[in-house]
Structures are given as structure tokens and as C-alpha cells.
Design a protein around this motif. Structure first.
Motif, PDB file in Angstrom:
ATOM      1  N   ASP A   1      -2.778   2.870   4.699  1.00  8.90           N
ATOM      2  CA  ASP A   1      -1.957   1.707   4.411  1.00  8.90           C
ATOM      3  C   ASP A   1      -0.497   2.153   4.468  1.00  8.90           C
ATOM      4  N   GLN A   2       0.171   1.876   5.570  1.00 12.12           N
ATOM      5  CA  GLN A   2       1.563   2.293   5.755  1.00 12.12           C
ATOM      6  C   GLN A   2       2.486   1.642   4.734  1.00 12.12           C
ATOM      7  N   ALA A   3       2.175   0.420   4.323  1.00 13.17           N
ATOM      8  CA  ALA A   3       3.038  -0.304   3.393  1.00 13.17           C
ATOM      9  C   ALA A   3       3.081   0.368   2.022  1.00 13.17           C
ATOM     10  N   THR A   4       1.946   0.861   1.546  1.00 13.48           N
ATOM     11  CA  THR A   4       1.904   1.487   0.218  1.00 13.48           C
ATOM     12  C   THR A   4       2.059   2.999   0.278  1.00 13.48           C
ATOM     13  N   GLY A   5       1.968   3.577   1.459  1.00 11.08           N
ATOM     14  CA  GLY A   5       2.073   5.027   1.576  1.00 11.08           C
ATOM     15  C   GLY A   5       0.849   5.727   1.023  1.00 11.08           C
TER      16      GLY A   5
END
Length: 157
Positions: free
Chosen positions: A45-49
Motif C-alpha cells: 500500500d503506497q499510500a500508507t507506506g
């Protein structure tokens, strides 16, 4: 060394001891070694790292091996670069450092400080001896650790 000291502690303290110091690993852990990962599945999940590894997860760094059913990898961003900050493992967690092993139900490994918190029916095995409790906190750099909760041990003669 550790076991002789531990035996003296258990001979001098009632069986309901709540804390025991334990050595874990050799205290010469290389936190700069590459981290190798294997798992059946990986979700990022790139948004949450965060990255979530599931199914037969094995993570290795130098002499350290962590295996579990699920591991969530949390990243930190500093000066635009991402690095692994913390591993959250759950489901039959096994941590092996050299000849020492510890198992429990959940673990949090903070890479920057080299600290591991292992909880849930913790069992530490060293040279055929076992030490059990509710929680193990260990620092991989120093090899120092503490088992807390209802501490129990089996020492081999």
C-alpha cells in the motif's frame, strides 16, 4: 554462564518470580546487513507506506531469522528515502539468533533500535534449556533481554 547465573536466581527466588534477565544471540548483530524476505503473498500500500506479507513468511538479516504467518512492514521516510522502520509479526512467531530461539504469538521488531518485543506464551530455548513467560524484550545489539510475566524454566543438568 547465563544458565549458571539463572540457576542461582531460581534457587534463591520463589517459583512465582515475575521477571528474569536472559541473554539472546551473541550481541554482535549486524543491523546494516541486507534484509531478505520470502512469503506466499505480498500486498503493498503506497499510500500508507506498508507492506503485508502472508503465508510462510521468513525474514532474515545476518544471523537473525524471523518466521510467522503474517508480517506487516512499516516504512519511514527521511530526506525522501524510504527505509524499513518496524516489522509487526503475528501467528506462531519464531525468532532465531545464532543458536538461540524464541517463540510466541506476536512480535514487534524495531530496526533502528534493534529491539524485539515478543508476546503471547513466550518460550526461549538455549542449549536445551527453556525459559518461558508472557513477554520477552531483547536488544539484538547487546544480546540483553528480559522475560516477564509468569516466568518458568527448565534447566538441563
Amino acid at each position: 554462564m547465563f544458565l549458571r547465573a539463572l540457576a542461582l536466581v531460581f534457587l534463591a527466588v520463589p517459583a512465582v518470580a515475575q521477571t528474569s534477565d536472559v541473554g539472546f544471540g551473541q550481541g554482535d548483530f549486524d543491523s546494516s546487513a541486507p534484509v531478505e524476505v520470502a512469503a506466499d503473498n505480498l500486498e503493498i500500500d503506497q499510500a500508507t507506506g506498508r507492506a503485508v506479507l502472508t503465508g510462510n513468511v521468513v525474514i532474515a538479516q545476518g544471523e537473525l531469522r524471523l518466521s510467522a504467518g503474517r508480517v506487516t512492514v512499516e516504512y519511514a521516510t527521511s530526506d525522501g528515502a524510504r527505509s524499513i522502520e518496524r516489522l509487526n509479526a503475528s501467528g506462531d512467531v519464531l525468532i532465531v539468533a545464532g543458536d538461540d530461539a524464541a517463540e510466541g504469538q506476536e512480535a514487534v521488531y524495531t530496526l533502528g533500535s534493534s529491539d524485539i518485543l515478543l508476546t503471547g506464551d513466550v518460550v526461549v530455548t538455549q542449549d536445551g534449556n527453556t525459559l518461558a513467560g508472557d513477554r520477552l524484550v531483547v536488544n539484538l545489539d547487546s544480546g540483553a533481554g528480559t522475560v516477564t510475566g509468569r516466568v518458568r524454566t527448565t534447566l538441563q543438568p
